[in-house]
Scaffold this motif. Structure first.
Motif, PDB file in Angstrom:
ATOM      1  N   LYS A 297      33.187  19.083  65.587  1.00  0.00           N
ATOM      2  CA  LYS A 297      33.222  17.622  65.776  1.00  0.00           C
ATOM      3  C   LYS A 297      32.582  16.939  64.565  1.00  0.00           C
ATOM      4  N   ASN A 298      31.466  17.510  64.090  1.00  0.00           N
ATOM      5  CA  ASN A 298      30.716  16.836  63.028  1.00  0.00           C
ATOM      6  C   ASN A 298      31.288  17.061  61.633  1.00  0.00           C
TER       7      ASN A 298
ATOM      8  N   LEU B  21      34.698  14.217  62.228  1.00  0.00           N
ATOM      9  CA  LEU B  21      34.397  12.780  62.162  1.00  0.00           C
ATOM     10  C   LEU B  21      34.354  12.265  60.710  1.00  0.00           C
TER      11      LEU B  21
ATOM     12  N   ARG C 248      27.350   6.318  67.111  1.00  0.00           N
ATOM     13  CA  ARG C 248      26.694   5.828  65.897  1.00  0.00           C
ATOM     14  C   ARG C 248      27.293   6.446  64.645  1.00  0.00           C
TER      15      ARG C 248
ATOM     16  N   ILE D  88      18.488   9.909  71.479  1.00  0.00           N
ATOM     17  CA  ILE D  88      17.567  10.855  70.814  1.00  0.00           C
ATOM     18  C   ILE D  88      16.745  10.209  69.711  1.00  0.00           C
TER      19      ILE D  88
ATOM     20  N   ASP E 142      19.331   2.983  56.943  1.00  0.00           N
ATOM     21  CA  ASP E 142      18.742   2.347  55.750  1.00  0.00           C
ATOM     22  C   ASP E 142      19.008   3.131  54.474  1.00  0.00           C
TER      23      ASP E 142
ATOM     24  N   HIS F 289      21.731   4.909  53.854  1.00  0.00           N
ATOM     25  CA  HIS F 289      23.120   4.646  53.464  1.00  0.00           C
ATOM     26  C   HIS F 289      23.160   3.316  52.677  1.00  0.00           C
TER      27      HIS F 289
ATOM     28  N   LYS G  67      15.108  10.720  52.477  1.00  0.00           N
ATOM     29  CA  LYS G  67      15.074  11.773  53.508  1.00  0.00           C
ATOM     30  C   LYS G  67      16.420  12.471  53.479  1.00  0.00           C
TER      31      LYS G  67
ATOM     32  N   THR H 289      19.699  13.261  54.904  1.00  0.00           N
ATOM     33  CA  THR H 289      20.506  12.664  55.959  1.00  0.00           C
ATOM     34  C   THR H 289      21.925  13.205  55.870  1.00  0.00           C
TER      35      THR H 289
ATOM     36  N   THR I  84      24.893  12.328  57.678  1.00  0.00           N
ATOM     37  CA  THR I  84      25.967  11.339  57.523  1.00  0.00           C
ATOM     38  C   THR I  84      25.686  10.411  56.350  1.00  0.00           C
TER      39      THR I  84
ATOM     40  N   GLU J  55      24.345  20.816  55.041  1.00  0.00           N
ATOM     41  CA  GLU J  55      25.069  21.290  56.229  1.00  0.00           C
ATOM     42  C   GLU J  55      26.500  21.701  55.887  1.00  0.00           C
TER      43      GLU J  55
ATOM     44  N   THR K 233      18.560  21.169  64.672  1.00  0.00           N
ATOM     45  CA  THR K 233      18.090  20.337  65.786  1.00  0.00           C
ATOM     46  C   THR K 233      19.116  20.313  66.917  1.00  0.00           C
ATOM     47  N   ASP K 234      20.388  20.462  66.580  1.00  0.00           N
ATOM     48  CA  ASP K 234      21.442  20.404  67.601  1.00  0.00           C
ATOM     49  C   ASP K 234      21.474  21.658  68.472  1.00  0.00           C
TER      50      ASP K 234
ATOM     51  N   PHE L 284      14.416  14.566  65.014  1.00  0.00           N
ATOM     52  CA  PHE L 284      14.526  13.332  65.808  1.00  0.00           C
ATOM     53  C   PHE L 284      13.274  13.106  66.636  1.00  0.00           C
TER      54      PHE L 284
ATOM     55  N   ARG M 135      13.827  13.936  71.266  1.00  0.00           N
ATOM     56  CA  ARG M 135      14.860  14.916  71.612  1.00  0.00           C
ATOM     57  C   ARG M 135      14.330  15.983  72.573  1.00  0.00           C
TER      58      ARG M 135
END
Ligand code: EPZ
Length: 431
Positions: free
Chosen positions: A22-23, A26, A96, A122, A128, A130, A164, A166, A168, A192, A312-313, A336, A339
């Motif tokens: 899924k990730n 998207l 999101r 979560i 910010d 992005h 940080k 990130t 996405t 990732e 984390t997932d 997060f 979570r």
């Protein structure tokens, strides 16, 4: 509102197939915004977030076909005309990850209006980083009644260091940079596999990218990109979830169509705990019998980190696993801020867990009892399914719509390998 009914006690036996990630899907669907040509993506998972992304793209003027039958889980997206480059709040508030259209939209059209995503269960989920990156590339950002508006004549390449890591954020700016003028260097990037997957699609579309999957990515901007056909990677989090399912139900489960090279940190922890794994090239066999520690599974600590650290997932699922391990394990959630919502539900099933700040301490082995429990977010739901499959009796899991966001036909797949699980209520997608 759909519920799952799960009766515990059945070992999982046989072969279970992992769907596309899924990730990855998207950001790859959002990448289609960067070209007027058709982009075809294969191995798309049939999950609600993909349907949401389709609505989002269509609302902006894209033509999107999405088929799971003979079409082999394929989507075709054509953004020839983006008549309304706006990500509307009623869609963004449900996912999101809609912020992934921000970079491609402004890169392709010079304007983007995206509802600020707000938080989710979560955490705050800010964007910010992005925004800071797009401003550095020359975008003018204004805020207007809960919407962010970004404008530019043409983005300019820049040297960006993310404060940080990130996922996405890396993906959003990577996409934006493919059409920027000149060279962009991104540092402190997420590594990732989903970032690497996206970069492979962008390169197939004609983008010039080096270093995807490392902390530093270099992009030479192009004036335009062309269409492509691309197959999405398998979902490493679904695969990890099934690994734990096989380990704690006392089964012998073959997890097919996965990529073990994306599961290194999960495999290491499960083997350390005594789970017996046979690693293939695109499959993993998990057996509880013949586990390396004669006294059953052994408690092992985990701290969630960015890839290639422990994801984390997988934290919630690992916590369900830890309740079945002898000894005390600590689980620290570094990514997060909120979570641990699965903790209280697991406690209600008999788990012995205490939380202090970002660390949960699990004392096992605890026999779990069936209960009526509430799903709170995507991965917490998966943890409750795992717990219910080993609990004594029949559990009712409410609000499984969280599950439907990221697990394709989970109850069918698990029933196919012997779990006693069924869905009550509306049929998926009728809600
Ligand atoms: C992606 O979310 C995944 N979602 C999440 O999966 C996953 O949990 C997360 O990465 C971490 O691996 C998708 O890929 C669609 P981040 P993302 O930006 O990108 C902070 C699931 O279960 N941050 O890497 O939103 C943020 O608050 C979902 O499938 C900022 O401060 O996560 C968090 O603390 C859940 N400012 C940390 O960085 C920003 O601008 C990591 O977040 C962006 C992020």
């Amino acid at each position: 509102m759909d519920k799952f009914v799960v009766r515990g006690g059945n070992p999982l036996l046989g072969t279970i197939k992992v769907s596309g990630a899924k990730n990855s899907a998207l950001p790859c669907m959002a990448a289609a915004i960067l070209t007027a040509d058709e982009v075809i993506l294969e191995n798309i998972p049939q999950v609600r977030d993909i349907e949401t992304e389709r609505k989002l793209l269509e609302s902006m003027g894209a033509e999107v076909e999405l088929g799971y039958g003979r079409a082999q889980h394929r989507t075709s997206i054509k953004c020839a005309v983006l008549s309304d480059p706006v990500a509307k709040y009623e869609i963004v508030k449900t996912m999101r990850a809609s912020s992934l259209v921000l970079g491609p939209l402004i890169a392709r059209t010079g304007i983007a209006r995206v509802a600020m995503p707000g938080g989710c269960a979560i955490g705050g989920r800010p964007i910010d980083l992005h925004i800071a990156a797009l401003e550095k590339m020359g975008a003018t950002i204004t805020y207007d009644h809960g919407y962010l508006e970004a404008r530019t004549d043409r983005l300019k390449g820049a040297h960006i260091v993310f404060d940080k890591i990130t996922v996405t954020g890396t993906e959003d700016i990577l996409m934006a940079a493919t059409l920027a003028e000149g060279e962009t260097i991104l540092e402190n990037c997420a590594r990732e596999p989903e970032v690497t997957d996206l970069a492979a699609l962008l390169i197939a579309m004609g983008a010039k990218i080096e270093g995807a999957g490392t902390s530093t990515i270099k992009i030479q901007g192009a004036s335009s990109l062309h269409g492509a056909r691309y197959r999405i990677n398998p979902d490493r989090i679904e695969a990890g979830t099934f690994l734990i399912a096989g380990a704690i139900t006392g089964g012998d489960l073959n997890i097919d169509c996965c990529d073990p090279t994306h599961l290194g940190s999960i495999i290491a922890k499960l083997e350390q705990a005594g789970v017996r794994l046979d690693i293939g090239t695109d499959s993993i066999r998990v057996r509880s019998e013949g586990s390396k520690t004669e006294g059953g599974l052994k408690a092992v600590d985990v701290t969630t980190e960015e890839y290639p650290g422990f994801p984390t997932d997988m934290q919630a699922q690992y916590m369900a696993f830890s309740t079945q391990c002898e000894g005390t394990s600590t689980i620290t959630e570094n990514i997060f801020e909120n979570r641990f919502m699965h903790v209280n539900e697991l406690i209600r099933m008999g788990a012995n867990i205490t939380v202090s700040g970002r660390t949960a301490t699990v004392r096992g082995k605890s026999p779990l009892q069936s209960a009526a429990v509430m799903c709170s977010d995507l991965r917490a739901s998966a943890a409750l399914v795992l717990a219910a499959m080993i609990a004594d009796g029949e559990s009712i899991l409410d609000r499984v719509y969280h599950m439907d966001r990221g697990y394709e036909r989970l109850e069918e797949k698990l029933r196919g390998v012997g779990a006693q699980i069924r869905r009550m209520g509306d049929v998926f997608g009728k809600r």
